[in-house]
Each structure stands twice: as structure tokens, then as C-alpha cells.
Design an enzyme around this catalytic site. Structure first.
Site, short mmCIF file in Angstrom:
data_model
loop_
_atom_site.label_atom_id
_atom_site.label_comp_id
_atom_site.label_asym_id
_atom_site.label_seq_id
_atom_site.Cartn_x
_atom_site.Cartn_y
_atom_site.Cartn_z
N ASP A 44 1.82 -1.69 -4.71
CA ASP A 44 0.46 -1.16 -4.59
C ASP A 44 -0.39 -1.82 -5.68
O ASP A 44 0.13 -2.57 -6.54
CB ASP A 44 0.43 0.37 -4.72
CG ASP A 44 -0.74 0.97 -3.91
OD1 ASP A 44 -0.50 1.67 -2.92
OD2 ASP A 44 -1.91 0.71 -4.29
N TYR B 235 -14.00 0.45 10.41
CA TYR B 235 -12.55 0.73 10.39
C TYR B 235 -11.97 0.60 11.80
O TYR B 235 -10.96 -0.07 12.01
CB TYR B 235 -12.35 2.15 9.83
CG TYR B 235 -10.93 2.65 9.84
CD1 TYR B 235 -9.98 2.15 8.96
CD2 TYR B 235 -10.55 3.67 10.70
CE1 TYR B 235 -8.69 2.65 8.96
CE2 TYR B 235 -9.27 4.18 10.71
CZ TYR B 235 -8.34 3.66 9.82
OH TYR B 235 -7.05 4.16 9.82
N GLY C 46 0.84 -1.21 0.00
CA GLY C 46 0.00 0.00 0.00
C GLY C 46 0.87 1.25 0.00
O GLY C 46 0.55 2.25 0.63
N LYS D 235 -9.30 -2.07 13.34
CA LYS D 235 -8.02 -1.66 13.95
C LYS D 235 -7.91 -2.22 15.37
O LYS D 235 -6.84 -2.66 15.78
CB LYS D 235 -7.89 -0.13 13.97
CG LYS D 235 -7.69 0.50 12.58
CD LYS D 235 -6.37 0.09 11.94
CE LYS D 235 -6.11 0.78 10.62
NZ LYS D 235 -4.94 0.30 9.90
N GLY E 116 -0.17 5.29 -1.11
CA GLY E 116 -1.14 6.12 -0.40
C GLY E 116 -0.49 7.31 0.27
O GLY E 116 0.70 7.61 0.06
N GLN E 117 -1.28 7.99 1.10
CA GLN E 117 -0.80 9.21 1.77
C GLN E 117 0.44 8.92 2.62
O GLN E 117 1.44 9.63 2.54
CB GLN E 117 -1.88 9.75 2.71
CG GLN E 117 -3.05 10.38 2.02
CD GLN E 117 -3.96 11.07 3.04
OE1 GLN E 117 -3.68 12.18 3.47
NE2 GLN E 117 -5.03 10.43 3.42
N LEU E 118 0.36 7.92 3.46
CA LEU E 118 1.49 7.60 4.34
C LEU E 118 2.63 6.95 3.55
O LEU E 118 3.80 7.32 3.67
CB LEU E 118 1.01 6.66 5.45
CG LEU E 118 2.06 6.10 6.39
CD1 LEU E 118 2.77 7.22 7.16
CD2 LEU E 118 1.42 5.11 7.37
N ASP F 75 -1.58 -6.93 -5.23
CA ASP F 75 -2.81 -6.89 -4.42
C ASP F 75 -2.54 -7.82 -3.24
O ASP F 75 -2.33 -9.02 -3.43
CB ASP F 75 -3.98 -7.41 -5.27
CG ASP F 75 -5.29 -7.45 -4.46
OD1 ASP F 75 -5.24 -7.29 -3.23
OD2 ASP F 75 -6.34 -7.65 -5.10
N ILE F 76 -2.53 -7.26 -2.04
CA ILE F 76 -2.15 -8.06 -0.87
C ILE F 76 -3.15 -9.19 -0.61
O ILE F 76 -2.83 -10.17 0.08
CB ILE F 76 -1.93 -7.18 0.39
CG1 ILE F 76 -1.34 -7.97 1.55
CG2 ILE F 76 -3.21 -6.47 0.80
CD1 ILE F 76 -0.06 -8.68 1.28
P1 NAD Z 1 -4.45 5.59 1.68
O1 NAD Z 1 -5.85 5.19 1.42
O2 NAD Z 1 -3.97 6.91 1.24
O3 NAD Z 1 -3.45 4.50 1.09
C1 NAD Z 1 -3.70 3.12 1.14
C2 NAD Z 1 -2.99 2.49 -0.05
O4 NAD Z 1 -3.26 1.08 0.00
C3 NAD Z 1 -3.51 2.99 -1.40
O5 NAD Z 1 -2.41 3.39 -2.20
C4 NAD Z 1 -4.22 1.80 -1.99
O6 NAD Z 1 -4.12 1.72 -3.41
C5 NAD Z 1 -3.50 0.65 -1.32
N1 NAD Z 1 -4.30 -0.56 -1.30
C6 NAD Z 1 -5.63 -0.67 -1.09
N2 NAD Z 1 -6.00 -1.96 -1.19
C7 NAD Z 1 -4.88 -2.67 -1.46
C8 NAD Z 1 -4.63 -4.04 -1.69
N3 NAD Z 1 -5.62 -4.95 -1.68
N4 NAD Z 1 -3.37 -4.43 -1.94
C9 NAD Z 1 -2.36 -3.52 -1.98
N5 NAD Z 1 -2.54 -2.20 -1.78
C10 NAD Z 1 -3.80 -1.79 -1.53
O7 NAD Z 1 -4.23 5.42 3.25
P2 NAD Z 1 -3.10 6.09 4.16
O8 NAD Z 1 -3.68 7.34 4.68
O9 NAD Z 1 -1.82 6.10 3.46
O10 NAD Z 1 -3.07 5.05 5.36
C11 NAD Z 1 -2.09 4.04 5.42
C12 NAD Z 1 -2.27 3.26 6.70
O11 NAD Z 1 -2.19 4.15 7.82
C13 NAD Z 1 -3.63 2.56 6.83
O12 NAD Z 1 -3.47 1.33 7.49
C14 NAD Z 1 -4.43 3.51 7.69
O13 NAD Z 1 -5.43 2.83 8.41
C15 NAD Z 1 -3.36 4.03 8.61
N6 NAD Z 1 -3.71 5.30 9.20
C16 NAD Z 1 -3.85 6.41 8.40
C17 NAD Z 1 -4.24 7.61 8.98
C18 NAD Z 1 -4.44 8.85 8.16
O14 NAD Z 1 -4.86 9.88 8.71
N7 NAD Z 1 -4.13 8.85 6.85
C19 NAD Z 1 -4.47 7.68 10.36
C20 NAD Z 1 -4.35 6.52 11.13
C21 NAD Z 1 -3.95 5.34 10.53
N1 SER Z 2 -7.35 9.45 9.76
C1 SER Z 2 -8.03 8.23 9.62
C2 SER Z 2 -9.41 8.40 9.12
O1 SER Z 2 -9.95 9.48 9.27
C3 SER Z 2 -8.09 7.56 10.95
O2 SER Z 2 -7.21 6.53 10.97
O3 SER Z 2 -9.96 7.46 8.64
#
Ligand code: NAD
Ligand code: SER
Length: 315
Positions: free
Chosen positions: A34, A142, A8, A146, A11-13, A52-53
Site C-alpha cells: 500500500d 469512477y 492497495g 470501471k 483498504g476496506q476490502l 505506489d502502483i
Molecule cells: P479503499 O479506498 O478502502 O482502499 C483502497 C486502498 O488503495 C487504500 O488502502 C489506498 O491507500 C490504496 N491506494 C490508493 N492509491 C494507491 C496507489 N497509487 N498505490 C497503491 N495503493 C494505493 O477501497 P476499498 O473499498 O478497499 O476498494 C478496493 C477495490 O474494490 C477498489 O477497486 C474498489 O473500486 C472496489 N470496490 C469497492 C467497493 C466498496 O463498497 N468498498 C464496491 C465495489 C468495488
Molecule cells: N461502493 C462503491 C462506492 O460507493 C462502489 O463501488 O464508491
């Protein structure tokens, strides 16, 4: 040298964490994965594979052939998107984590990182300075995934000695990728609208306080935790983590200092109930005590950094 698999990664992180891992370990040691081929262009500094995981055969093959030693498992459906298709969110969030933990056990991986969230807390949780240990009872799919995930992480650590580490991130705010379907993502979108000269329609009330964190702090916390000596990582479910807490009216005021004619309108939707079920602020004293966590950014410092850098950032 350790081969590191990021699941993944686009994504943002992942977009920012994968770069930091490549800077630290070298791009040839990091495999970003991804769902789609279109993500490849983001990763010209490290290896990239479409994965795809949920395709367990392909994932197992990759871990084996690349001799992967660490996994950062970031793929998940976030809070707001999860409510639209709860069973899909549960399947992806839980099934993929259990699979990664099994892989870690089977291949005796050195370390696994999996993010949890403030979404593990619910309406019966103490709202202010929420402690590490308290009533949780999350009411989003969600959050439920978690919370269950945290229990599984601790279980695999205790029963199978899998060195899995985790943080309960607050809402993450970065400018290098677009919002990914979270309730806290209004605080990402607002900067894009402010810079585009558009009015911002906020889907939360003006006084809706939530714990938030600027991405560089989230990356620092993640790497600090992953580099901490094993015996200092006392919590194997997931650590509370905090840096700032603000409401939409305060991020708006912070942006107004730089863009005085920026306008906002508040139109709360279904995401307001999700925000209302989460804490206002978080006590992260365990992270400070166990592995020395200290954040660097507050709201105004983050705003200044984003407004300076976002206009020049190439997506
Ligand atoms: P995001 O939605 O921006 O990124 C998730 C990525 O996972 C995407 O690029 C998507 O294409 C990929 N993905 C989805 N399904 C997939 C699959 N089956 N196989 C492979 N890749 C797949 O989310 P994010 O904000 O980057 O969050 C990353 C992690 O951090 C998540 O576990 C999220 O729960 C956690 N998190 C995020 C936040 C936040 O504010 N962004 C806060 C708390 C926790
Ligand atoms: N920032 C995330 C959300 O709003 C929480 O993990 O879904």
C-alpha cells in the site's frame, strides 16, 4: 506455492481479503502493499512493502524479485472521492489497471483479480434486478473507469490469454476498517455512530435503495471465483454479484432492534445523485450458474454480527 501480490491491501476490502489469502496460502506467500509505511502494522501475519502502483519501475521490480504469480489489484479512487478530482481518479484507476494487465502478460502470471462495481451502471440502466448485459452509460468518473476497465480485462483475456477475473461488487460493508470514500459507505459509518451513542447524519434519502454485501460474503465470492476452474469462468469482463438490497431506513430499523435509542437524520448531499444513478438490486444468476455463487448474510444477520464484533475490534 504461488506468490500473491495484493495492491492497495490496507483498504476496506484489502484488509480482510489479504488476511483470508494468508490463511489459505500461508503468510510467507502473500505480499501486502500500500501507499504508506503506516499500513505496515496491519500486516504482522504476511510480508508488507510500501508500493505506489503508479511507480511502475518499483512495481515491476517487486513482481520480478518475488516471482509473483498472482496479483489482486485493489487500489482505486472510489465514487464520491473520484468526483472531487475526476482526472486524478481516471489516471489512477485506468493507468494502474492497464499496467497490471501488461505485467500479467509480460511475466505470464497465473491469475489477476480486479474488482469492478455496480457503478458501471447508470441512469438508463434497468433499476430492479439489473441484468448482467444491459445499457450501462455510467455518469461518474469512477463508473466510467470501471466500465472501461471491464472492457480492457476482457480484451487482455481474449487477445493475450491473461487469466483475469472480476466481480461487480455491490456496496461492501465491513467493520474492520473505516469507510474509503464511497457512496455506499454510509452503511459502514452508521454502525460506528450507533455504537458511539451518536446521532447519524445520513447523506442519502431514507428510501434510497442500493445493492449491498457484507464483507465475509464479498471475500467468499472473490475466493470462489479465483478458485473456479478456468473453463467455468465464462464472463471475463466482470460478474454481477448480489446478496441484499436495502435503503437507509431499513438499516436504521435493523440497528434499532439492538440499540433502541439510536437516532438518524437524513441530509442528502451530492452523493444522492450518484446513488440515484445506480441499480436498486442486481441479478447475479450468471455467477450462480457458472461457479455456484450463494451469499450467506442478509441485513439482520449482518447487523447482529457487526454490533457484536465491532466494539472489541482493535484498529
Ligand atoms: P479503499 O479506498 O478502502 O482502499 C483502497 C486502498 O488503495 C487504500 O488502502 C489506498 O491507500 C490504496 N491506494 C490508493 N492509491 C494507491 C496507489 N497509487 N498505490 C497503491 N495503493 C494505493 O477501497 P476499498 O473499498 O478497499 O476498494 C478496493 C477495490 O474494490 C477498489 O477497486 C474498489 O473500486 C472496489 N470496490 C469497492 C467497493 C466498496 O463498497 N468498498 C464496491 C465495489 C468495488
Ligand atoms: N461502493 C462503491 C462506492 O460507493 C462502489 O463501488 O464508491
Amino acid at each position: 506455492m504461488e506468490k500473491i501480490l495484493v495492491i492497495g491491501a490496507a483498504g476496506q476490502l484489502g484488509s480482510e481479503l489479504t488476511k483470508s489469502l494468508s490463511d489459505l496460502y500461508g503468510g510467507e506467500q502473500v505480499i501486502a502493499t500500500d501507499l504508506n509505511e503506516s499500513a505496515r502494522s496491519k500486516f504482522d501475519y504476511c510480508k508488507f512493502e510500501v508500493l505506489d502502483i503508479m511507480d511502475k519501475e518499483a512495481a515491476r521490480k517487486l513482481v520480478k524479485s518475488e516471482n509473483v504469480k498472482q496479483i489482486y489489484h485493489l487500489a482505486a479512487v472510489l465514487s464520491a472521492t473520484g468526483e472531487k478530482n475526476p482526472l486524478f481518479a481516471w489516471d489512477l484507476n485506468m493507468d494502474s489497471l492497464l499496467f497490471v494487465l501488461e505485467i500479467a502478460k509480460e511475466f505470464k502470471l497465473d491469475k489477476v483479480y480486479w474488482p469492478s462495481s455496480i457503478a458501471v451502471f447508470g441512469p438508463n440502466t434497468p433499476k430492479v434486478n439489473t441484468p448482467q448485459y444491459c445499457v450501462k452509460e455510467p455518469n461518474t468518473v469512477y463508473g466510467i473507469s470501471k466500465q472501461a476497465g471491464e472492457r480492457w480485462c476482457e480484451y487482455y483475456f481474449q487477445k493475450f490469454n491473461v487469466d483475469v477475473r472480476s466481480l461487480r461488487y455491490p456496496g461492501l460493508i465491513g467493520y474492520k476498517s473505516l469507510p474509503g470514500g464511497g457512496t455506499t459507505d454510509y452503511a459502514v459509518d452508521i454502525y460506528h455512530k450507533a455504537l458511539a451513542g451518536e446521532k447519524f447524519n445520513c447523506f442519502l434519502r431514507e428510501d434510497s435503495y442500493l445493492p449491498m454485501m457484507y464483507m465475509p460474503d464479498a471475500i467468499k465470492a472473490t475466493l470462489d471465483l479465483m478458485h473456479a476452474p478456468t473453463d467455468t469462468v465464462k464472463i471475463r469482463s466482470s460478474y454481477n454479484l448480489s446478496s441484499m438490497s436495502f435503503a437507509p431506513k431499513e438499516i436504521y430499523q435493523s440497528i434499532l432492534k439492538h440499540i433502541p435509542d439510536f437516532q438518524i437524520e437524513y441530509k442528502p448531499d451530492f452523493r444522492q445523485a450518484i446513488a440515484d444513478s445506480w441499480p436498486d438490486s442486481i441479478d447475479d444468476s450468471h455467477a450462480t450458474k457458472d461457479w455456484g455463487w450463494q451469499p450467506e448474510y442478509d441485513l439482520d444477520k449482518m447487523t447482529e454480527d457487526i454490533l457484536k464484533n465491532l466494539p472489541n475490534y482493535k484498529f
